[in-house]
Design an enzyme around this catalytic site. Structure first.
Site, PDB file in Angstrom:
ATOM      1  N   GLY B 495       0.820  -1.082  -0.008  1.00  0.00           N
ATOM      2  CA  GLY B 495      -0.052  -0.013  -0.039  1.00  0.00           C
ATOM      3  C   GLY B 495       1.026   1.461  -0.156  1.00  0.00           C
ATOM      4  O   GLY B 495       0.463   2.445   0.380  1.00  0.00           O
ATOM      5  N   SER B 497       4.372   1.342   1.084  1.00  0.00           N
ATOM      6  CA  SER B 497       5.155   1.401   2.419  1.00  0.00           C
ATOM      7  C   SER B 497       6.644   1.917   2.149  1.00  0.00           C
ATOM      8  O   SER B 497       7.140   2.410   2.612  1.00  0.00           O
ATOM      9  CB  SER B 497       5.290   0.162   2.823  1.00  0.00           C
ATOM     10  N   GLU B 725      -7.451  -1.411   6.930  1.00  0.00           N
ATOM     11  CA  GLU B 725      -8.407  -2.292   6.877  1.00  0.00           C
ATOM     12  C   GLU B 725      -9.648  -1.507   7.196  1.00  0.00           C
ATOM     13  O   GLU B 725     -10.961  -2.082   6.805  1.00  0.00           O
ATOM     14  CB  GLU B 725      -7.980  -3.284   7.791  1.00  0.00           C
TER      15      GLU B 725
END
Lengths: 82, 764
Positions: B495, B497, B725
């Protein structure tokens, strides 16, 4: 002394209907050892399967995290994610 | 469009208002490779002499394997290896920690390759390695399997019935006071309760109850599972694989094949989506076993059909939710029952679903009971906030109906019952440093919430919660001779990083972001890290990166003091340079490049590595509002507008945070409207392809607006919380609640497909 609360049913297999404990312990490891002494097998269950929320902050695999005399400790299932 | 809503006073230790890089939007360091096609994914690697590996899968959802005869296949020219369950060691029935949480090794191995029974259509029975894809296919067709076909069960409640076919003879329901005497498909019962449920409902002025169900959905990553594996004659192994964790691959391969972890070097490929579905192994142990037998490297790539039939979806579910409230909206009681399909082996996310179901609410009396139920379907795998979207669909749909019954604004009802700092969460601990109230307010005050609606249009609101986690992480920072830096971590970049790691290091070192290069290393080149999942990487690995960079700064100050002939306490590090704080000494500043050039004279190469077990991940909350229009002729739902607010702690790279939120919403919309595993009566998935299993595409969605609420997490150096999430938790209910508004009827069964909506409209 730290106040320990069991918040899930998997722990009750060891502790029966007892869901809260006052435990003389300065660290998570001392707490686990004392609970193992009271309920054989429970300590290993905690180490392998439980996360430990100390005063609202969730810890996983943190044996040496300090506990204060007034700490509120919740045993909850370990958390993963996706 | 995006807004950032900040609390005036941040408590993040390093956020002193002078951040130069954290919070900005530099271009992504992996961007050029990805848009030019240079990035290497799991299927891209080729090696000399490489064989093609393929898997023979069960056509039956439940069958005893009487025999497997591979002789004809072995005789086929070009076939170099064939393996079955007999080629793997028997593993103990025990749990082992590898990814983020413990897995049962025996179940894991049996899911990789069946032994005595095939437990779902698609279960691996044998694998071949051959010189070409065509030869491998022909070899599979020559393997003769004799089955004793058994009755099967797919639906979760059917599997719970007393007369259901039992998948595992030794599976006894856990979580009961007394161990049952009879094997069952109910692997576990879990319960969370507080207060006096009966008294709580007795106190209520209004009680609302309903039943909900959701279909199994797949994570839907575009890149199929893929790997190349090679085992040399001395037993040393190399694996190149697309996954959410190279160390997870190493550990599981070592366990399944009973070889030393240090003998396996796993290099992470780029990953074309995982969303939790790549937190386990399917192909890697097979490829290694085939390589061991053949002596050649083996590449294995799943087809899309295999991805659907043999890799983990998330659970189908059946839920009941009962809520009691006073006339002013105060919740007095909640009773939630969750039945989750686990697939062929225990391990559905019903535990997390139970813990999150009521986490947004302060309710004095409640009971949440969950059931983990095995079925003849693929073993479920994690999927973004595992379990939470499902239970949120039930609870948030019920909350919406409760608001309608009470005549209350849906956000006002949630505000009235919201958890705050100091509230005891439904799963136990006391909340600290949460930004839920601010997130609710962000949506209440957003122009979207008060915009007018037209005919056949509806608006839905829903909220969601996820814990976020930390965990074991390693990071290294090395300074090159010209003063530029490399940041090395052990987590696949899913995502963004790489960008966030480089930004945090650059912020501490005082370097321009272009001078910091992030690297994702193989398992032999960096210390252990848990996998990328649980919304943990920016929080936990970022903590390691920050500490590694801080350690370098201390070393740089020491070196500068030597060169300046001053004491180290007279040297400060300001925006990338050592500065002597005693101006009377007239010392010139020394930049990182100056110090790197003299590293040989001041102690050698400059670098540091930090390994830690990050604790204190702050929980996240999201509040979503969705507008839909329903075509009454066709039942088709169009998402008109969507706004998602989330407490993100501190957005290290706001564009990536927005992307995470938008991606979670997109997946949640698909879950709500279209996606489902459809099984025929023979237990075979009928829609194992993207033509028939329809995920949303860009043209199905409007621009998804985001509001980042920044309530800092004091345990992270920059205040970050996990963000990946939470955004998939509210959409299922937000969409369903909007459809309720549009058609005036409550839909309780996902997906909200056009035929179901037409049927509801037609029912009058």
């Amino acid at each position: 002394m730290p106040h320990v609360v069991v918040a899930c049913s998997s722990c009750r297999a060891f502790t029966g209907d007892v869901t809260t404990f006052d435990v003389e312990a300065a660290t998570v490891r001392e707490m686990i050892r004392e609970l193992e002494r009271r309920y054989p097998g429970f300590g290993e269950h905690i180490e392998r399967k439980m996360a430990i929320a100390i005063d609202g902050e969730i810890h996983q695999d943190a044996l040496f995290e300090p506990l204060r005399a007034e700490s509120e400790v919740y045993l909850i299932p370990k958390i993963g994610g996706g | 469009m995006s807004d950032v809503l900040e609390r005036p006073a941040s408590s993040a230790p390093l956020d002193d208002g002078r951040l130069k890089i954290v919070g900005t939007r530099p271009i992504r360091p992996d961007g050029v490779d990805k848009v030019t096609g240079r990035a290497l994914y799991g299927a891209d690697l080729a090696m000399p002499g490489m064989l093609v590996g393929k898997v023979l899968r069960s056509p039956h959802p439940h069958a005893r394997i009487v025999s497997i005869d591979t002789r004809k296949a072995r005789a086929l020219p070009g076939v170099k290896a064939i393996i079955t369950g007999a080629d793997f060691p028997e593993l103990a029935d025990e749990e082992y920690e590898a990814g983020e949480s413990a897995s049962n090794l025996r179940d894991l191995a049996l899911n990789v390759m069946a032994r005595d029974k095939a437990l779902y259509n698609g279960h691996a029975l044998a694998a071949v390695a051959a010189t070409s894809s065509a030869v491998a296919d022909e070899a599979l067709s020559l393997i003769e399997v004799v089955y004793e076909v058994l009755p099967h069960v797919v639906a979760v409640e059917a599997a719970m019935a007393d007369d259901a076919p039992v998948l595992h003879d030794k599976l006894f329901t856990g979580g009961l006071k007394e161990k049952p005497t009879k094997a069952s498909n109910i692997a576990k019962r879990n319960e969370i309760k507080r207060g006096d449920l009966a008294a709580g409902f007795a106190e209520a002025d209004v009680i609302f109850e309903s039943r909900y169900d959701t279909a199994a959905t797949h994570q839907g990553y575009i890149e199929p599972h893929a790997c190349v594996a090679s085992m040399a004659s001395d037993g040393q192994c190399q694996v190149w694989s697309s996954s959410q964790g190279q160390f997870m691959i190493r550990t599981y391969c070592a366990k399944v094949l009973d070889i030393d972890a240090s003998s396996i070097r796993v290099t992470p490929a780029e990953i074309g989506g995982g969303f939790g579905g790549k937190t386990t192994v399917y192909l890697e142990p097979l490829a290694l076993a085939l390589s061991r037998q053949s002596g050649a490297p083996v590449k294995m790539v799943m087809t899309r059909d295999e991805v659907f039939r043999a890799s983990g979806p998330t659970s189908a579910s059946v839920m009941t939710v009962r809520l009691g409230a006073k006339a002013d909206g105060t919740l007095t009681a909640a009773d939630v029952e969750l039945k989750f399909q686990a697939g062929a082996f225990p391990g559905s996310p019903v535990g997390a679903a139970s813990m999150t179901a009521l986490a947004c609410y302060d309710i004095p009396n409640f009971s949440i009971v969950g059931y983990d139920v095995v079925t003849n379907t693929p073993k479920v795998a994690a999927y973004r906030a595992p379990g939470a979207p499902i239970s949120a669909f039930g609870v948030e749909s019920a909350m919406d109906d409760l608001a309608l019954t009470l005549g209350m604004d849906p956000i006002a009802l949630r505000e009235k019952n919201a958890v705050h700092d100091g509230t005891k969460a439904s799963y136990g601990p006391t909340f600290r440093n949460i930004g839920y109230a601010e997130t609710l307010e962000a949506i209440r005050s957003h122009p979207h919430y008060s915009a007018p609606l037209g005919p056949n249009q509806g608006r839905g609101v829903a909220v969601g919660f996820w814990f976020n986690v930390g965990g074991e992480s390693t990071a290294a920072v090395n300074i090159a001779e010209d003063g530029t830096a490399m940041v090395i971590t052990g987590n696949p970049d899913i995502g963004g990083s790489r960008a966030s790691m480089a930004m945090m290091a650059a912020e501490v070192l005082g370097l321009p972001i272009e001078k910091v290069r992030p690297i994702v290393a193989d398992t032999a080149s960096i210390g252990f890290s848990m996998l990328t999942g649980g919304s943990r990487t920016t929080f936990a690995v970022g903590m390691a990166v920050t500490q590694a960079a801080q350690k370098i700064v201390e070393d740089l100050k020491r070196r500068a003091a030597l060169l300046m002939d001053v004491s180290v306490d007279q040297v400060d590090w300001i925006y990338g340079a050592a500065v002597c704080t005693d101006v009377s000494k007239g010392k010139a500043d020394l930049s990182l490049a100056d110090l790197a050039a003299k590293s040989g004279q001041t102690g050698g190469p400059i670098g540091s590595q930090i390994s830690l077990n990050a604790q204190g991940a702050g929980p996240g909350f999201g509040v979503h509002v969705c507008d839909v229009e329903v075509d009454p002729e066709t039942g088709h739902v169009t998402i008109l507008r969507y706004t998602a607010a989330q407490d993100v702690g501190k957005a290290i790279h706001p564009s990536y945070v927005e992307g995470q939120i938008q991606g979670g919403v997109a997946q949640g919309v698909g879950w709500a409207l279209n996606e489902e595993y459809v099984f025929d009566t023979g237990g075979v998935m009928e829609n194992a392809g993207f033509l028939d299993y329809r995920v949303p595409v860009a043209s199905d969605l409007p621009m998804i607006d985001t509001v980042m609420v920044e309530v800092a997490n004091p345990r992270h150096p920059f205040g970050a919380k996990g963000v990946g999430e939470v955004p998939i938790v509210p959409p299922l209910a937000a969409v369903a609640n909007a459809v309720r508004g549009a058609i005036g009827k409550r839909m309780t069964s996902l997906p909200l497909s056009p035929p179901k909506i037409r049927a509801a409209i037609d029912a009058g």
